[in-house]
Enzyme design. Structure first.
Site, PDB file in Angstrom:
ATOM      1  N   GLY A   1      -3.386 -12.641  22.699  1.00  0.00           N
ATOM      2  CA  GLY A   1      -2.464 -12.702  21.589  1.00  0.00           C
ATOM      3  C   GLY A   1      -1.588 -13.944  21.582  1.00  0.00           C
TER       4      GLY A   1
ATOM      5  N   LEU B   1      -9.435  -9.033  18.662  1.00  0.00           N
ATOM      6  CA  LEU B   1      -8.694 -10.252  18.963  1.00  0.00           C
ATOM      7  C   LEU B   1      -8.837 -10.668  20.425  1.00  0.00           C
ATOM      8  CD1 LEU B   1      -6.684 -12.409  17.959  1.00  0.00           C
ATOM      9  CD2 LEU B   1      -4.839 -10.864  18.652  1.00  0.00           C
ATOM     10  N   ASP B   2      -9.303 -11.915  20.628  1.00  0.00           N
ATOM     11  CA  ASP B   2      -9.418 -12.524  21.958  1.00  0.00           C
ATOM     12  C   ASP B   2     -10.318 -11.725  22.904  1.00  0.00           C
ATOM     13  OD1 ASP B   2      -7.700 -14.532  21.131  1.00  0.00           O
ATOM     14  OD2 ASP B   2      -5.918 -13.516  21.882  1.00  0.00           O
ATOM     15  N   GLU B   3     -11.291 -11.001  22.360  1.00  0.00           N
ATOM     16  CA  GLU B   3     -12.190 -10.216  23.197  1.00  0.00           C
ATOM     17  C   GLU B   3     -13.659 -10.548  22.960  1.00  0.00           C
ATOM     18  OE1 GLU B   3     -11.502  -6.049  23.333  1.00  0.00           O
ATOM     19  OE2 GLU B   3      -9.344  -6.228  23.661  1.00  0.00           O
TER      20      GLU B   3
END
Length: 281
Positions: free
Chosen positions: A198, A224-226
């Site tokens: 994040g 998100l960001d995965e």
């Protein structure tokens, strides 16, 4: 002779390498580079082959590959190595990754054809002009996010982009756009994921007193960001460093990590394996 890169994946079984080699031999293909991987966890087989062939035209070669692949239940792609990858770059106010990628392409270090730069700010229109790359300023607010994404996607599709690079583009893409760009959008996150996801990861890292900061290049997904990780690296820090020191030191790591990920993707060295990647360096 025309050089190609063939990537494939399928359920693992005996004789796949022999069959692929035989298929190319029958068409007078000369194998220049080959790599393979058998994943024991998923039971899948992955292979990348670079070969030269002029005996069969590209269209006919694709048609014959499709028939061959059906026998093994293969997913496959075939690319002409002489064609640089059509790419759109997206950026906000931090330009170090953008500048690094543009310089590498200009220097012949990345096989990309940069078709456009999209930004929600105006900061880098002069940089884009210095490289003769069209610059599209598309502001984003909470109220206009859907319209802004629609405009950005129009540019991406109009340029026939095979790759979209979020070079510190500090906007969260909608689930819809993530799906449209699935497998062809790379993001650089200024943290060693899965830690500090994040916003403001350097602030999170500084608050936790970490001794290593890092950067992660990954494919963009709705989570998100995965997304599947392509490349990571770290830099050592200590208690005397401020958040500003973290940020300044991290810029070089971010640029290098993103450049490597983009290079491997543009050379068709990255194969998706669920939420992971197989990379033939």
């Amino acid at each position: 002779m025309t050089a190609y890169i063939l990537n494939l994946s399928c359920p693992d079984r005996q004789g796949i390498v022999h069959a692929v080699s035989g298929f190319l031999l029958e068409r007078k293909g000369n194998i220049e580079e080959a790599a393979q991987y058998n994943d024991p966890d998923t039971g899948l087989f992955f292979m990348r082959v670079q070969f030269a062939c002029d005996a069969v035209g590209q269209d006919e070669l694709r048609a014959q590959l499709a028939t061959f692949a059906d026998t093994f239940g293969m997913k496959w792609t075939l690319h002409d190595t002489t064609q640089p990858m059509r790419t759109v770059l997206m950026v906000s106010k931090e330009g170090h990754c953008l500048n690094d990628l543009l310089f590498r392409v200009k220097s012949g270090l990345l096989p990309l054809d940069i078709r456009a730069i999209i930004s929600n700010h105006r900061e880098f229109y002069q940089l884009a002009a210095s490289y003769n790359v069209p610059f599209h300023h598309i502001p984003v607010t909470a109220a206009t996010k859907a319209q802004a994404e629609a405009k950005a996607y129009e540019v991406i599709e109009a340029e026939g982009a095979e790759l979209v690079v979020l070079a510190r583009y500090m906007q969260i893409l909608s689930d819809d756009l993530c799906k449209k760009l699935s497998g062809r959008a790379i993001n650089i996150h200024h943290s060693f994921l899965p830690s500090f996801k994040g916003a403001k990861p350097y602030y999170q890292a500084h608050d936790r007193g970490v001794k290593l900061i890092g950067a992660t290049a990954h494919y963009v997904t709705a989570d998100l960001d995965e997304g599947p990780i392509i490349e990571q690296d770290v830099a050592r820090v200590d208690h005397s460093k401020t958040v500003e020191d973290f940020t300044a030191q991290g810029r070089d790591t971010e640029s290098q990590v993103l450049a490597r990920a983009v290079k491997w993707h543009s050379e068709h060295r990255v194969l998706l394996n669920g939420h992971k990647t197989v990379i033939f360096k």
